[in-house]
Motif scaffolding. Sequence first.
Motif, short mmCIF file in Angstrom:
data_model
loop_
_atom_site.label_atom_id
_atom_site.label_comp_id
_atom_site.label_asym_id
_atom_site.label_seq_id
_atom_site.Cartn_x
_atom_site.Cartn_y
_atom_site.Cartn_z
N ILE A 40 0.84 -1.20 0.00
CA ILE A 40 0.00 0.00 0.00
C ILE A 40 0.87 1.25 0.00
N LEU A 41 1.92 1.23 0.83
CA LEU A 41 2.85 2.35 0.88
C LEU A 41 3.55 2.53 -0.46
N ASN A 42 3.83 1.44 -1.13
CA ASN A 42 4.55 1.46 -2.40
C ASN A 42 3.69 1.99 -3.55
N GLY A 43 2.38 1.94 -3.43
CA GLY A 43 1.50 2.36 -4.51
C GLY A 43 0.77 1.22 -5.18
N GLY A 44 0.98 0.00 -4.70
CA GLY A 44 0.20 -1.13 -5.19
C GLY A 44 0.88 -1.93 -6.29
N VAL A 45 0.20 -3.01 -6.65
CA VAL A 45 0.69 -3.94 -7.66
C VAL A 45 0.15 -3.54 -9.03
#
Length: 201
Positions: A40-45
Amino acid sequence: TFYDLTLGKLKSININIIGEVNNPGYYSIHPFSSITMSLILNGGVKTTGSLRDIQLIRNGKILTNFDFYNNIIKGNSLDDIQLKNNDIVYVPYRLSSIEIIGAVTKPAIYELKNNENLIDLFNICGGMDVKATGKIEINRVLSFRDRQGHDNAHQGYIIDYDNIGSFQLIDGDIVTIKEITKNNNYVIINGQVKIPGEYPY
Protein backbone atom coordinates in the motif's frame (compact mmCIF):
# COMPACT_ATOMS: atom_id res chain seq x y z
CA THR A 1 9.51 0.11 44.40
CA PHE A 2 10.53 2.76 41.93
CA TYR A 3 10.35 2.68 38.13
CA ASP A 4 12.30 4.79 35.70
CA LEU A 5 10.37 4.67 32.40
CA THR A 6 11.67 6.32 29.25
CA LEU A 7 9.60 6.50 26.06
CA GLY A 8 11.49 6.58 22.79
CA LYS A 9 10.66 6.51 19.12
CA LEU A 10 10.41 3.25 17.19
CA LYS A 11 13.26 2.69 14.78
CA SER A 12 12.23 2.35 11.14
CA ILE A 13 13.24 -0.66 9.04
CA ASN A 14 14.47 -0.65 5.45
CA ILE A 15 12.90 -2.98 2.90
CA ASN A 16 13.26 -3.45 -0.84
CA ILE A 17 10.10 -3.81 -2.97
CA ILE A 18 10.77 -5.13 -6.46
CA GLY A 19 8.96 -6.71 -9.40
CA GLU A 20 5.60 -5.75 -10.91
CA VAL A 21 4.81 -2.88 -8.56
CA ASN A 22 4.04 0.75 -9.37
CA ASN A 23 7.03 2.23 -7.53
CA PRO A 24 9.84 -0.28 -6.93
CA GLY A 25 12.72 0.65 -4.68
CA TYR A 26 13.95 0.89 -1.09
CA TYR A 27 11.55 2.11 1.59
CA SER A 28 11.92 3.08 5.21
CA ILE A 29 8.76 1.90 6.96
CA HIS A 30 7.24 1.27 10.37
CA PRO A 31 8.83 -1.75 12.13
CA PHE A 32 5.43 -3.44 12.60
CA SER A 33 4.49 -3.26 8.92
CA SER A 34 3.28 -6.34 7.04
CA ILE A 35 3.51 -7.33 3.37
CA THR A 36 0.15 -5.71 2.60
CA MET A 37 1.06 -2.46 4.35
CA SER A 38 4.33 -2.25 2.43
CA LEU A 39 2.54 -2.67 -0.92
CA ILE A 40 0.00 0.00 0.00
CA LEU A 41 2.85 2.35 0.88
CA ASN A 42 4.55 1.46 -2.40
CA GLY A 43 1.50 2.36 -4.51
CA GLY A 44 0.20 -1.13 -5.19
CA VAL A 45 0.69 -3.94 -7.66
CA LYS A 46 0.55 -3.40 -11.42
CA THR A 47 -2.11 -5.15 -13.50
CA THR A 48 0.72 -7.34 -14.80
CA GLY A 49 1.70 -8.39 -11.27
CA SER A 50 0.59 -11.43 -9.33
CA LEU A 51 -1.69 -11.20 -6.31
CA ARG A 52 -1.47 -14.94 -5.67
CA ASP A 53 2.29 -15.44 -5.32
CA ILE A 54 3.82 -12.40 -3.60
CA GLN A 55 7.18 -13.54 -2.23
CA LEU A 56 8.86 -12.40 0.95
CA ILE A 57 12.62 -12.99 0.69
CA ARG A 58 14.71 -12.91 3.86
CA ASN A 59 18.42 -13.67 4.00
CA GLY A 60 18.36 -14.92 0.42
CA LYS A 61 15.54 -17.43 0.98
CA ILE A 62 11.81 -17.27 0.20
CA LEU A 63 10.18 -17.10 3.63
CA THR A 64 6.55 -17.16 2.45
CA ASN A 65 4.40 -17.01 -0.70
CA PHE A 66 1.62 -14.58 0.15
CA ASP A 67 -1.76 -15.10 -1.54
CA PHE A 68 -3.58 -11.76 -1.39
CA TYR A 69 -6.87 -13.41 -2.44
CA ASN A 70 -6.97 -15.22 0.91
CA ASN A 71 -6.80 -11.82 2.60
CA ILE A 72 -9.41 -9.88 0.60
CA ILE A 73 -11.84 -12.75 -0.07
CA LYS A 74 -11.56 -15.09 2.92
CA GLY A 75 -10.20 -12.68 5.53
CA ASN A 76 -7.22 -14.98 6.16
CA SER A 77 -4.11 -12.91 6.93
CA LEU A 78 -1.90 -15.60 8.48
CA ASP A 79 0.65 -15.33 5.67
CA ASP A 80 0.69 -11.52 5.84
CA ILE A 81 3.60 -11.63 8.26
CA GLN A 82 5.54 -8.81 9.87
CA LEU A 83 8.53 -7.52 7.94
CA LYS A 84 12.07 -7.18 9.25
CA ASN A 85 15.00 -5.01 8.32
CA ASN A 86 16.48 -5.71 4.84
CA ASP A 87 13.54 -7.89 3.75
CA ILE A 88 12.72 -8.09 0.04
CA VAL A 89 9.11 -8.10 -1.19
CA TYR A 90 9.02 -9.48 -4.72
CA VAL A 91 5.91 -9.38 -6.95
CA PRO A 92 6.31 -11.67 -10.01
CA TYR A 93 4.24 -11.60 -13.20
CA ARG A 94 0.64 -12.72 -12.74
CA LEU A 95 0.02 -16.44 -13.13
CA SER A 96 -3.02 -16.12 -15.40
CA SER A 97 -5.84 -13.83 -16.48
CA ILE A 98 -9.27 -15.48 -16.50
CA GLU A 99 -12.27 -13.28 -17.30
CA ILE A 100 -15.76 -14.20 -16.13
CA ILE A 101 -18.77 -12.21 -17.34
CA GLY A 102 -22.52 -12.49 -17.36
CA ALA A 103 -24.82 -13.64 -14.60
CA VAL A 104 -22.32 -13.80 -11.73
CA THR A 105 -22.00 -11.82 -8.51
CA LYS A 106 -18.67 -10.14 -9.31
CA PRO A 107 -17.77 -10.25 -13.02
CA ALA A 108 -14.10 -9.34 -13.48
CA ILE A 109 -10.68 -10.63 -14.53
CA TYR A 110 -9.23 -13.01 -11.94
CA GLU A 111 -5.92 -14.76 -11.42
CA LEU A 112 -5.99 -18.52 -10.93
CA LYS A 113 -3.23 -20.85 -9.84
CA ASN A 114 -2.23 -23.87 -11.93
CA ASN A 115 -4.13 -26.33 -9.74
CA GLU A 116 -7.38 -24.31 -9.65
CA ASN A 117 -10.43 -24.85 -11.85
CA LEU A 118 -13.94 -23.50 -12.50
CA ILE A 119 -15.11 -24.34 -8.98
CA ASP A 120 -12.38 -22.13 -7.53
CA LEU A 121 -13.26 -19.36 -9.99
CA PHE A 122 -16.90 -19.42 -8.85
CA ASN A 123 -15.81 -19.31 -5.21
CA ILE A 124 -13.67 -16.26 -5.92
CA CYS A 125 -16.27 -14.34 -7.94
CA GLY A 126 -19.12 -15.00 -5.51
CA GLY A 127 -20.93 -17.59 -7.63
CA MET A 128 -23.78 -17.29 -10.10
CA ASP A 129 -26.78 -15.07 -9.51
CA VAL A 130 -30.44 -16.10 -9.71
CA LYS A 131 -30.71 -15.34 -13.45
CA ALA A 132 -27.94 -17.73 -14.45
CA THR A 133 -28.55 -20.80 -16.57
CA GLY A 134 -26.92 -24.18 -16.05
CA LYS A 135 -24.85 -23.80 -19.23
CA ILE A 136 -21.40 -22.24 -19.14
CA GLU A 137 -19.70 -20.92 -22.27
CA ILE A 138 -15.90 -20.78 -22.48
CA ASN A 139 -14.01 -19.01 -25.25
CA ARG A 140 -10.33 -19.82 -25.60
CA VAL A 141 -7.43 -18.60 -27.71
CA LEU A 142 -4.59 -21.09 -27.91
CA SER A 143 -1.12 -19.82 -27.16
CA PHE A 144 1.50 -19.73 -29.92
CA ARG A 145 3.07 -22.92 -28.61
CA ASP A 146 -0.23 -24.80 -28.34
CA ARG A 147 -1.69 -23.68 -31.65
CA GLN A 148 0.96 -25.49 -33.72
CA GLY A 149 -0.83 -28.04 -35.89
CA HIS A 150 -4.28 -26.51 -35.26
CA ASP A 151 -6.23 -24.92 -38.08
CA ASN A 152 -8.01 -22.54 -35.74
CA ALA A 153 -6.47 -20.75 -32.78
CA HIS A 154 -9.92 -20.11 -31.30
CA GLN A 155 -11.80 -22.80 -29.40
CA GLY A 156 -15.21 -22.76 -27.76
CA TYR A 157 -16.78 -25.00 -25.14
CA ILE A 158 -20.22 -25.27 -23.57
CA ILE A 159 -20.34 -27.31 -20.38
CA ASP A 160 -22.98 -28.09 -17.76
CA TYR A 161 -22.69 -26.67 -14.28
CA ASP A 162 -22.57 -30.22 -12.87
CA ASN A 163 -19.30 -30.87 -14.74
CA ILE A 164 -17.37 -27.74 -13.84
CA GLY A 165 -14.99 -29.56 -11.52
CA SER A 166 -13.53 -31.60 -14.37
CA PHE A 167 -12.79 -28.64 -16.67
CA GLN A 168 -9.35 -27.04 -16.49
CA LEU A 169 -9.00 -23.36 -17.37
CA ILE A 170 -5.95 -21.83 -19.02
CA ASP A 171 -4.57 -18.32 -19.29
CA GLY A 172 -6.75 -16.02 -21.42
CA ASP A 173 -10.01 -17.98 -21.09
CA ILE A 174 -13.25 -16.00 -21.12
CA VAL A 175 -16.07 -17.61 -19.13
CA THR A 176 -19.59 -16.44 -19.90
CA ILE A 177 -22.60 -17.27 -17.73
CA LYS A 178 -25.75 -16.81 -19.77
CA GLU A 179 -28.95 -15.44 -18.27
CA ILE A 180 -32.21 -17.33 -18.59
CA THR A 181 -34.36 -16.25 -21.51
CA LYS A 182 -37.34 -14.06 -20.87
CA ASN A 183 -40.69 -15.75 -20.38
CA ASN A 184 -42.74 -15.42 -23.58
CA ASN A 185 -46.04 -16.04 -21.83
CA TYR A 186 -47.00 -12.43 -21.27
CA VAL A 187 -49.07 -9.65 -22.79
CA ILE A 188 -48.38 -5.93 -22.98
CA ILE A 189 -51.16 -3.59 -21.87
CA ASN A 190 -50.90 0.07 -22.84
CA GLY A 191 -53.25 2.99 -23.21
CA GLN A 192 -55.99 4.22 -20.89
CA VAL A 193 -55.39 1.78 -18.03
CA LYS A 194 -54.29 2.55 -14.49
CA ILE A 195 -51.22 0.26 -14.48
CA PRO A 196 -49.84 -0.34 -18.00
CA GLY A 197 -47.07 -2.85 -18.52
CA GLU A 198 -46.27 -6.50 -19.09
CA TYR A 199 -48.45 -9.13 -17.47
CA PRO A 200 -48.03 -12.93 -17.47
CA TYR A 201 -50.89 -15.16 -18.53
